[in-house]
Every structure is written in structure tokens, then in C-alpha cells.
Design a protein around this motif. Structure first.
Motif, PDB file in Angstrom:
ATOM      1  N   ASP A   1       0.807  -1.071   0.004  1.00 61.02           N
ATOM      2  CA  ASP A   1       0.114   0.092   0.059  1.00 61.02           C
ATOM      3  C   ASP A   1       0.770   1.325   0.013  1.00 61.02           C
ATOM      4  O   ASP A   1       0.525   2.304  -0.757  1.00 61.02           O
ATOM      5  CB  ASP A   1      -0.888   0.004   1.207  1.00 61.02           C
ATOM      6  N   SER A   2       1.958   1.208   0.691  1.00 58.45           N
ATOM      7  CA  SER A   2       2.866   2.406   0.610  1.00 58.45           C
ATOM      8  C   SER A   2       3.336   2.773  -0.756  1.00 58.45           C
ATOM      9  O   SER A   2       3.526   4.082  -0.983  1.00 58.45           O
ATOM     10  CB  SER A   2       4.066   1.962   1.610  1.00 58.45           C
ATOM     11  N   LEU A   3       3.532   1.857  -1.544  1.00 61.91           N
ATOM     12  CA  LEU A   3       3.902   2.483  -3.042  1.00 61.91           C
ATOM     13  C   LEU A   3       2.850   3.126  -3.615  1.00 61.91           C
ATOM     14  O   LEU A   3       3.078   4.027  -4.152  1.00 61.91           O
ATOM     15  CB  LEU A   3       4.307   0.929  -3.781  1.00 61.91           C
TER      16      LEU A   3
ATOM     17  N   THR B   1      12.252  -1.924  -1.097  1.00 61.97           N
ATOM     18  CA  THR B   1      12.136  -2.858  -0.185  1.00 61.97           C
ATOM     19  C   THR B   1      11.245  -2.072   1.054  1.00 61.97           C
ATOM     20  O   THR B   1      11.242  -3.037   2.220  1.00 61.97           O
ATOM     21  CB  THR B   1      13.357  -3.634   0.539  1.00 61.97           C
ATOM     22  N   TRP B   2      11.144  -1.060   1.222  1.00 66.39           N
ATOM     23  CA  TRP B   2      10.657  -0.121   2.295  1.00 66.39           C
ATOM     24  C   TRP B   2       9.174   0.275   2.113  1.00 66.39           C
ATOM     25  O   TRP B   2       8.597   0.591   0.950  1.00 66.39           O
ATOM     26  CB  TRP B   2      11.455   1.200   2.319  1.00 66.39           C
ATOM     27  N   ASP B   3       8.462   0.195   3.202  1.00 67.62           N
ATOM     28  CA  ASP B   3       7.212   0.897   3.298  1.00 67.62           C
ATOM     29  C   ASP B   3       7.450   2.003   4.329  1.00 67.62           C
ATOM     30  O   ASP B   3       8.615   2.500   4.293  1.00 67.62           O
ATOM     31  CB  ASP B   3       6.174   0.007   4.120  1.00 67.62           C
ATOM     32  N   TRP B   4       6.437   2.886   4.862  1.00 66.48           N
ATOM     33  CA  TRP B   4       6.795   4.037   5.535  1.00 66.48           C
ATOM     34  C   TRP B   4       7.733   3.932   6.677  1.00 66.48           C
ATOM     35  O   TRP B   4       8.547   4.729   7.024  1.00 66.48           O
ATOM     36  CB  TRP B   4       5.323   4.577   5.965  1.00 66.48           C
TER      37      TRP B   4
ATOM     38  N   ALA C   1      13.082   4.820   9.000  1.00 65.42           N
ATOM     39  CA  ALA C   1      14.190   4.585   9.735  1.00 65.42           C
ATOM     40  C   ALA C   1      15.397   4.875   8.950  1.00 65.42           C
ATOM     41  O   ALA C   1      16.498   5.291   9.608  1.00 65.42           O
ATOM     42  CB  ALA C   1      14.060   2.831  10.026  1.00 65.42           C
ATOM     43  N   ALA C   2      15.401   4.659   7.728  1.00 63.14           N
ATOM     44  CA  ALA C   2      16.625   5.193   6.766  1.00 63.14           C
ATOM     45  C   ALA C   2      16.810   6.736   7.038  1.00 63.14           C
ATOM     46  O   ALA C   2      17.979   7.160   7.068  1.00 63.14           O
ATOM     47  CB  ALA C   2      16.440   4.725   5.514  1.00 63.14           C
ATOM     48  N   PHE C   3      15.853   7.585   7.151  1.00 59.70           N
ATOM     49  CA  PHE C   3      15.905   9.103   7.211  1.00 59.70           C
ATOM     50  C   PHE C   3      16.397   9.350   8.549  1.00 59.70           C
ATOM     51  O   PHE C   3      17.335  10.026   8.709  1.00 59.70           O
ATOM     52  CB  PHE C   3      14.637   9.638   6.939  1.00 59.70           C
ATOM     53  N   ARG C   4      15.997   8.652   9.729  1.00 59.98           N
ATOM     54  CA  ARG C   4      16.496   9.010  11.038  1.00 59.98           C
ATOM     55  C   ARG C   4      17.887   8.347  11.188  1.00 59.98           C
ATOM     56  O   ARG C   4      18.664   9.007  11.836  1.00 59.98           O
ATOM     57  CB  ARG C   4      15.612   8.075  12.066  1.00 59.98           C
TER      58      ARG C   4
ATOM     59  N   PRO D   1       9.673  11.782   0.881  1.00 53.71           N
ATOM     60  CA  PRO D   1       8.240  11.917   1.177  1.00 53.71           C
ATOM     61  C   PRO D   1       7.783  10.839   2.373  1.00 53.71           C
ATOM     62  O   PRO D   1       8.174   9.823   2.272  1.00 53.71           O
ATOM     63  CB  PRO D   1       7.568  11.726  -0.011  1.00 53.71           C
ATOM     64  N   ASN D   2       7.331  11.422   3.338  1.00 54.20           N
ATOM     65  CA  ASN D   2       6.716  10.436   4.272  1.00 54.20           C
ATOM     66  C   ASN D   2       5.505  11.081   5.204  1.00 54.20           C
ATOM     67  O   ASN D   2       5.241  12.186   5.267  1.00 54.20           O
ATOM     68  CB  ASN D   2       7.829   9.931   5.348  1.00 54.20           C
ATOM     69  N   TRP D   3       5.012  10.164   6.002  1.00 48.42           N
ATOM     70  CA  TRP D   3       3.639  10.665   6.750  1.00 48.42           C
ATOM     71  C   TRP D   3       4.418  11.684   7.943  1.00 48.42           C
ATOM     72  O   TRP D   3       5.442  11.451   8.796  1.00 48.42           O
ATOM     73  CB  TRP D   3       2.948   9.576   7.600  1.00 48.42           C
ATOM     74  N   HIS D   4       3.503  12.812   8.139  1.00 51.20           N
ATOM     75  CA  HIS D   4       3.908  13.884   8.784  1.00 51.20           C
ATOM     76  C   HIS D   4       4.117  13.395  10.344  1.00 51.20           C
ATOM     77  O   HIS D   4       5.021  13.920  11.111  1.00 51.20           O
ATOM     78  CB  HIS D   4       2.990  14.919   8.768  1.00 51.20           C
ATOM     79  N   GLU D   5       3.455  12.419  10.848  1.00 53.78           N
ATOM     80  CA  GLU D   5       3.547  11.889  12.304  1.00 53.78           C
ATOM     81  C   GLU D   5       4.729  11.269  12.614  1.00 53.78           C
ATOM     82  O   GLU D   5       5.116  10.964  13.583  1.00 53.78           O
ATOM     83  CB  GLU D   5       2.419  11.153  12.446  1.00 53.78           C
ATOM     84  N   PHE D   6       5.532  11.033  11.546  1.00 53.47           N
ATOM     85  CA  PHE D   6       6.970  10.482  11.881  1.00 53.47           C
ATOM     86  C   PHE D   6       7.851  11.392  12.577  1.00 53.47           C
ATOM     87  O   PHE D   6       8.983  11.277  13.004  1.00 53.47           O
ATOM     88  CB  PHE D   6       7.890  10.037  10.637  1.00 53.47           C
ATOM     89  N   ALA D   7       7.392  12.828  12.586  1.00 56.10           N
ATOM     90  CA  ALA D   7       8.414  13.795  13.118  1.00 56.10           C
ATOM     91  C   ALA D   7       8.508  13.585  14.725  1.00 56.10           C
ATOM     92  O   ALA D   7       9.648  13.881  15.109  1.00 56.10           O
ATOM     93  CB  ALA D   7       7.397  15.201  12.904  1.00 56.10           C
TER      94      ALA D   7
END
Length: 485
Positions: free
Chosen positions: A236-238, A298-301, A306-309, A317-323
Motif C-alpha cells: 500500500d505504501s507504494l 523494499t521499504w514501506d513508511w 528509519a533510513a531517514f532517521r 516523502p513520508n507521513w508527517h507523524e514520523f516527526a
């Protein structure tokens, strides 16, 4: 790679205590049972169902994590006990479908995903306007108008504008997340090399995003390995990641895309992924993923988060609640902006969901369930969720964003880290910028056809044009067959 737990892992842990209420105990029997108790002695509308027990089934989301961590305010207010069951979305949909078909509500309160629960099963949910109109029940604080309008429509309605089946409960939205520290460090050099201001924002184009990503991948390897990463797994993430580009290029899944996304449709008509605009969007997306971190496929959100952090990506681009997770792991280093624009403007995928009441509930249970969803979405509860160490979430009510302490939290240092995204999501929720996938009963099947086809394209199995035409054919077959409950 970041060794910190993912956002979903954090939520799973926070929810464990609340979920244990139902996993170690027993839910209210779905067999023949008496209705909840009711007494109006004393005239306290909030205490009339004291002694009742409710079962709330939810995906493991930020607001549910916060509520599960401390249900005592609701229990003290009402005398009602609440068992919380949390499941992954697919399992939740299956459980809810069975429960609605049974004719007896094991789960009185339902986390109703707009696409997989509300659209196909709206007839199994209570029209909440009837609850608001009952003089024996508490009113919604702030009324319907306090909810963000696009969210009330997208999460709460289906086809007809009057019935409201859920109250907006969460509001995850895809935005541009970037390493503010690296953009500051390399700003002048990038601007000189690229010939434009690289500062992230809604005025940037996707072509400029591509150039920025490519620049980081070639010139800043001492600080970051890849310029961009994506949630491009066959999942679904794609579909979510791709849709932002599709819409910004003027493509659409169906005619009247904004209406089909906001209110929904039983029969949306032919799929329009074979349009020139849709194919152009697919061509760009394929080109962008070619320079992205190869692990994107290979990644979902959670994976891209995790890669960004972990310092692997300059932006994504990612969901804002990962802030909240970003600020915990790399405080002060992340920035947030609306997604770039394409030839047709910008689009930021909204993934919010509402909470509703099963139509199988008995009369007093229904009243008790109304008390719970009113409390769970009330401004004071949403404010408490923002402050919660267990969850967080972001408000779905305008009044919460206007509170002075919430306004102050939009800037560092912030005790409500998700509010650091507020400027970006406020823009993303504007009617011309919000991205709404089709709200149709057969969306789950269509979604699978979309991300399966896109995955094949990204691995070189088909060209963008072949992919769009193939998905269109598959979706048309699904829609023509219709949906049967």
C-alpha cells in the motif's frame, strides 16, 4: 541503518497495556446479552451509562496509543470501562467485516478506515447525526464545524453529503521531510550549481526535487549516502508514494477524482491511468526511483522513516507523524514542507481515519459508544494526545491548533514534536492540495492491482506506459465486477 525502533514499533509497545485489557481478559460476548445499564439519576449525561463495558477495535495508531496508555480520564468521567483491541489494518478489516455480518456487536466502537471499512460497510455504521440530535446525549464540543472540513468529508462520509458515519480521529498526511542541517550547510553551493533556490517548499517542482536528490547523491556523500528514499515496496505504501506524483502531474485514477476521493462513489466509472498526464507522472516516478536509495523498493513508511532517521537520506516523502520519531532520534536536524508541485500543482496524500459506532449495538451501548467517541475526539483529549509520551497523533479539530500552547509548539524547542509539521500540513489540507485516493467499495482490490503493477515497473518488468495501461485494464475489470458485501 538506524537501530532505533520504528514509529510503528513504538506504537505497538505503547498500545500493549491497553490491548492487554482485551487479550488477557475477555471481550463482551457476541451472543445474546443484556443491554448496557442506564440511569439518569442526577441528570449527569456523562454518567448515565456507568457500569457499561465497550470494546474498541483500532489499528495501532498514535491517538489510540495515547488513549490506551491512560483511559482513566474517560472512566472517571463516565464510569464506563473500555477494552481496546489493536490489529494491523488488514486483520482489523477482516474482523470488522465478520462482526458487522454477525448482527451482534462484539466491537461497539470501530476505527473505520475510509477505504476498507467505511466505503464497503457504511450501512453497518450508525449515522452519527442521529446521536448528536438526541437531547439525552452530550453534544459534540465545538460541533461539526470544529473538525477540519476536508477531513470530516473524507473520513466521515460516503457519497451522500448529509450522513456522517465517523468522527475524524487521526490525520496522517504525506509531506516533504528533509535534513535541515544539510540543506543549510550546502545551500549556497547547491543554489550556485543548480541555478535555483533549493530550499524545500510547495513552490519547488518535482523536477527540482530530482535535481536536489541527484546533487546530494553526487556531492555530499561525506554526510549522507543518498539524496532521496521512498516507500516503494510492493505494498500500500507504494500506491501512496506514487499518487503524490500522479496527481501533481494532472493524472487521476477516475474522472472527478477530487469528488470521488472526498465523498466517494459506488461506481466511479472507467479508470483514467492511461491518460497522457498519468503516463507522464509514471515516467517521472520511474526516473526518480532510479536515483533513489535502491533499498526504497523494499521499504514501506517504517523503512524509509528509519533510513531517514539513521542518516542515510537527505530527504524523503513520508507521513508527517514520523516527526515525533525524527525529533527523538535527531533533534533539531529535520525540516518539514509540503510536497513539490508538478505541472498541475501539488498533492499531499491524506491517510486519516475516523471512529464510528457499529449499527449492531444495543440502544444503551450505542449511547455509551457515543460518549466514548465524543470524548476521544474532543479538543481536550486531542491536546492530551499531543503531549503524550506514548503516542502523539495530530489534532483533527481547528480549535486545538488555535490554542496558544499549541501554536508555540510549532517552533523548537517543542514539547509536542508533531506540531513542528503544522505549517506544512495546514497547506497540505487545503482543498486544492490535499491528496485523496478513491473512496470506493472495491478500493482494496484496486489498490493491490496498482501497487503490484508499479512494483513491476520499478524492477524493469514493464515500461511506464505499459504499466499504466495494464493497471487501467485490471482496475476496470474490478470495478465492472462490482463489490458484494
Amino acid at each position: 541503518m538506524d537501530e532505533q525502533p520504528s514509529r510503528r514499533d513504538v506504537l505497538r509497545g505503547a498500545l500493549a497495556a491497553g490491548a492487554a485489557l482485551s487479550l488477557t481478559g475477555s471481550l463482551s460476548s457476541c451472543g445474546a446479552r443484556p443491554d448496557a445499564p442506564r440511569t439518569m439519576s442526577g441528570g449527569d449525561q456523562w454518567r448515565q451509562f456507568q457500569g457499561a463495558t465497550l470494546n474498541f477495535i483500532s489499528e495501532n495508531t498514535a491517538p489510540t496509543a495515547a488513549i490506551a496508555a491512560d483511559l482513566s480520564p474517560f472512566t472517571k468521567l463516565t464510569g464506563i470501562n473500555v477494552n481496546i483491541v489493536t490489529l494491523e489494518l488488514t486483520a482489523l478489516v477482516q474482523r470488522v467485516a465478520l462482526d458487522l455480518a454477525s448482527g451482534r456487536a462484539q466491537y461497539q466502537v470501530i476505527y473505520a478506515d475510509p477505504y476498507q471499512v467505511l466505503a464497503p460497510y457504511h450501512k453497518g455504521l450508525v449515522n452519527l447525526r442521529t446521536m448528536q440530535a438526541d437531547p439525552n446525549l452530550p453534544d459534540l464540543p465545538g460541533g461539526w464545524g470544529d473538525f477540519i472540513p476536508a477531513q470530516l468529508d473524507a473520513a466521515g462520509k460516503f457519497v451522500e453529503p448529509e450522513p456522517i458515519y465517523t468522527l475524524p480521529y487521526d490525520a496522517p498526511t504525506m509531506i516533504w521531510q528533509f535534513r535541515q542541517d544539510l540543506f543549510t550547510k550546502y545551500h549556497d553551493r547547491m543554489a550556485n550549481d543548480l541555478g535555483f533556490d533549493p530550499t524545500p517548499g510547495g513552490e519547488r517542482t518535482w523536477e527540482e526535487y530530482y535535481k536536489i536528490a541527484d546533487w546530494f547523491g553526487k556531492n555530499a556523500t561525506a554526510d549522507v549516502k543518498y539524496g532521496t528514499g521512498h516507500q516503494a515496496r510492493q505494498h500500500d505504501s507504494l500506491m501512496n508514494d506514487f499518487s503524490n506524483v500522479l496527481w501533481s502531474y494532472g493524472g487521476a485514477y477516475f474522472d472527478h477524482g477530487k469528488e470521488v476521493g472526498r465523498l466517494g462513489a459506488v461506481d466511479p466509472g472507467p479508470c483514467r491511468l492511461d491518460s497522457e498526464a498519468a503516463i507522464a507522472g509514471a515516467e517521472f516516478y520511474n526516473r526518480l526511483l532510479a536515483i533513489a536509495d535502491p533499498a526504497s523498493k523494499t521499504w514501506d513508511w517504517d523503512g524509509v522513516g528509519a533510513a531517514f532517521r539513521g542518516g542515510r537520506l537527505a530527504m524523503c516523502p513520508n507521513w508527517h507523524e514520523f516527526a515525533a520519531s525524527n525529533e527523538q532520534v535527531m533533534p533539531g536536524k529535520a525540516g518539514y514542507a509540503p510536497l513539490p508541485k508538478g505541472p498541475a500543482g501539488t498533492a499531499n496524500m491524506y491517510g486519516g481515519t475516523g471512529v464510528g459506532i457499529s449499527a449492531n449495538t444495543l440502544p444503551h451501548e450505542r449511547g455509551a459508544a457515543w460518549l466514548f467517541i465524543v470524548w476521544a475526539t474532543a479538543p481536550q483529549t486531542q491536546l492530551a494526545n499531543l503531549k503524550s509520551k506514548a503516542g502523539g497523533g495530530t489534532p483533527t479539530r481547528t480549535s486545538v491548533y488555535e490554542l496558544p500552547e499549541v501554536r508555540a509548539a510549532e517552533h523548537r524547542p517543542s514539547q509536542m514534536p508533531n506540531m513542528l509539521t503544522a505549517a506544512a500540513v495546514r497547506q497540505a489540507w487545503q482543498p486544492d492540495k490535499i491528496g485523496l485516493r478513491p473512496k470506493i467499495p472495491m478500493w482494496n482490490e484496486c489498490n493491490t492491482a496498482i501497487f503490484t503493477g508499479l512494483s513491476r515497473m520499478l524492477t524493469g518488468g514493464a515500461s511506464p506506459e505499459e504499466t499504466m495501461r495494464s493497471i487501467k485494464g485490471r482496475v476496470d475489470t474490478i470495478v465492472a465486477r462490482g463489490w458484494v458485501a
